[in-house]
Design a protein around this motif. Structure first.
Motif, PDB file in Angstrom:
ATOM      1  N   ALA A 166      10.599  31.349  43.157  1.00 50.75           N
ATOM      2  CA  ALA A 166       9.720  30.224  42.516  1.00 50.75           C
ATOM      3  C   ALA A 166      10.715  29.769  41.272  1.00 50.75           C
ATOM      4  N   SER A 167      11.349  30.794  40.553  1.00 49.34           N
ATOM      5  CA  SER A 167      12.076  30.200  39.314  1.00 49.34           C
ATOM      6  C   SER A 167      13.230  29.446  39.578  1.00 49.34           C
ATOM      7  N   LEU A 168      13.762  29.622  40.993  1.00 53.29           N
ATOM      8  CA  LEU A 168      15.009  28.792  41.472  1.00 53.29           C
ATOM      9  C   LEU A 168      14.449  27.383  41.895  1.00 53.29           C
ATOM     10  N   LEU A 169      13.304  27.390  42.437  1.00 54.05           N
ATOM     11  CA  LEU A 169      12.561  26.084  42.967  1.00 54.05           C
ATOM     12  C   LEU A 169      12.196  25.417  41.741  1.00 54.05           C
ATOM     13  N   LEU A 170      11.654  25.836  40.804  1.00 55.92           N
ATOM     14  CA  LEU A 170      11.277  25.153  39.737  1.00 55.92           C
ATOM     15  C   LEU A 170      12.445  24.822  38.738  1.00 55.92           C
ATOM     16  N   GLY A 171      13.404  25.524  39.016  1.00 50.88           N
ATOM     17  CA  GLY A 171      14.502  25.042  38.048  1.00 50.88           C
ATOM     18  C   GLY A 171      14.850  23.746  37.674  1.00 50.88           C
ATOM     19  N   GLY A 172      14.742  22.846  38.656  1.00 58.49           N
ATOM     20  CA  GLY A 172      15.131  21.699  38.597  1.00 58.49           C
ATOM     21  C   GLY A 172      13.979  20.757  37.757  1.00 58.49           C
ATOM     22  N   CYS A 173      12.915  21.324  37.942  1.00 53.28           N
ATOM     23  CA  CYS A 173      11.776  20.457  37.034  1.00 53.28           C
ATOM     24  C   CYS A 173      11.997  20.991  35.605  1.00 53.28           C
ATOM     25  N   GLY A 174      11.997  20.229  34.502  1.00 52.65           N
ATOM     26  CA  GLY A 174      12.290  20.399  33.229  1.00 52.65           C
ATOM     27  C   GLY A 174      13.494  21.597  32.912  1.00 52.65           C
ATOM     28  N   ALA A 175      14.513  21.174  33.641  1.00 55.08           N
ATOM     29  CA  ALA A 175      15.711  21.877  33.421  1.00 55.08           C
ATOM     30  C   ALA A 175      16.387  21.604  31.773  1.00 55.08           C
ATOM     31  N   ASP A 176      16.557  22.773  31.328  1.00 55.17           N
ATOM     32  CA  ASP A 176      17.280  22.743  29.993  1.00 55.17           C
ATOM     33  C   ASP A 176      18.209  21.544  29.788  1.00 55.17           C
ATOM     34  N   TYR A 177      18.369  21.235  28.620  1.00 54.05           N
ATOM     35  CA  TYR A 177      19.420  20.135  28.209  1.00 54.05           C
ATOM     36  C   TYR A 177      20.904  20.569  27.681  1.00 54.05           C
ATOM     37  N   GLY A 178      21.114  22.026  28.098  1.00 45.46           N
ATOM     38  CA  GLY A 178      22.238  22.566  27.749  1.00 45.46           C
ATOM     39  C   GLY A 178      22.219  22.926  26.240  1.00 45.46           C
ATOM     40  N   VAL A 179      23.349  22.806  25.649  1.00 44.01           N
ATOM     41  CA  VAL A 179      23.493  23.533  24.259  1.00 44.01           C
ATOM     42  C   VAL A 179      23.693  22.263  23.140  1.00 44.01           C
ATOM     43  N   ASP A 180      23.344  22.558  22.046  1.00 42.09           N
ATOM     44  CA  ASP A 180      23.541  21.723  20.858  1.00 42.09           C
ATOM     45  C   ASP A 180      24.912  21.789  20.038  1.00 42.09           C
ATOM     46  N   GLN A 181      25.032  21.075  19.145  1.00 36.84           N
ATOM     47  CA  GLN A 181      26.367  21.104  18.078  1.00 36.84           C
ATOM     48  C   GLN A 181      26.450  22.438  17.511  1.00 36.84           C
ATOM     49  N   HIS A 182      25.555  23.362  17.537  1.00 42.48           N
ATOM     50  CA  HIS A 182      25.386  24.637  17.081  1.00 42.48           C
ATOM     51  C   HIS A 182      25.616  25.872  18.145  1.00 42.48           C
ATOM     52  N   GLY A 183      25.528  25.255  19.238  1.00 46.85           N
ATOM     53  CA  GLY A 183      25.568  26.292  20.486  1.00 46.85           C
ATOM     54  C   GLY A 183      24.505  26.877  20.765  1.00 46.85           C
ATOM     55  N   ASN A 184      23.382  26.454  20.321  1.00 49.38           N
ATOM     56  CA  ASN A 184      21.844  26.810  20.509  1.00 49.38           C
ATOM     57  C   ASN A 184      21.334  26.108  21.926  1.00 49.38           C
ATOM     58  N   THR A 185      20.628  26.698  22.724  1.00 52.56           N
ATOM     59  CA  THR A 185      20.062  26.232  24.093  1.00 52.56           C
ATOM     60  C   THR A 185      19.158  25.333  23.566  1.00 52.56           C
ATOM     61  N   VAL A 186      18.905  24.124  24.246  1.00 50.77           N
ATOM     62  CA  VAL A 186      17.983  22.890  23.782  1.00 50.77           C
ATOM     63  C   VAL A 186      17.097  22.985  25.073  1.00 50.77           C
ATOM     64  N   LYS A 187      15.972  23.460  24.928  1.00 53.33           N
ATOM     65  CA  LYS A 187      14.981  23.594  25.975  1.00 53.33           C
ATOM     66  C   LYS A 187      14.166  22.619  26.209  1.00 53.33           C
TER      67      LYS A 187
END
Length: 154
Positions: free
Chosen positions: A13-34
């Protein structure tokens, strides 16, 4: 057996839903942008570069917008035009005095944005993820406020 099946179903389920609302990577400080930090809000997406004079001039306006609009469901996000990553992105952001979130990964594909040949370029994206406006050149807080107000009425 039941625990393994439940675990397998949870992973699937988590793999299937992974494409929906996927995170935006990291910001300039290395923090994950959810995804939940951005999606469902109006977005002012600004492309900048260190070598771009008008970009440098508009950064204080974008900083002010980001601060003022925090509670209004409008998020200011930056993207480095040259694709800087890691410490280079952090350093460039600090050099220009950027206080808002800068994404290390370009979200252009997510929003189907064309590659602009001019800088700065700012996209206004509505709370449903639809690009509503492309603005070329230096922007001001007041100009962005009026543009968003107009777009929200349409």
């Amino acid at each position: 057996m039941a625990k393994r099946l439940a675990a397998a179903l949870a992973i699937t389920a988590s793999l299937l839903l992974g494409g929906c609302g996927a995170d935006y990577g990291v910001d300039q400080h290395g923090n994950t942008v959810k995804a939940e930090q951005i999606e469902g809000q109006w977005l002012v997406l600004n492309y900048w570069a260190e070598w771009c004079g008008p970009c440098r001039t508009e950064i204080p306006e974008l900083n002010a917008a980001a601060k003022q609009w925090q509670a209004d469901g409008i998020k200011v996000i930056g993207v480095n035009y040259d694709g800087l990553q890691g410490d280079d992105l952090k350093q460039a952001s600090q050099t220009l005095g950027i206080d808002f979130t800068v994404l290390a990964q370009d979200p252009a594909e997510r929003y189907e944005l064309p590659r602009s040949e001019a800088l700065p370029v700012t996209y206004i994206i509505d709370d449903k993820g639809k690009v509503r406006e492309q603005l070329l050149g230096e922007q001001t807080l007041e100009g962005l406020r009026e543009k968003i107000k107009t777009l929200k009425r349409l």
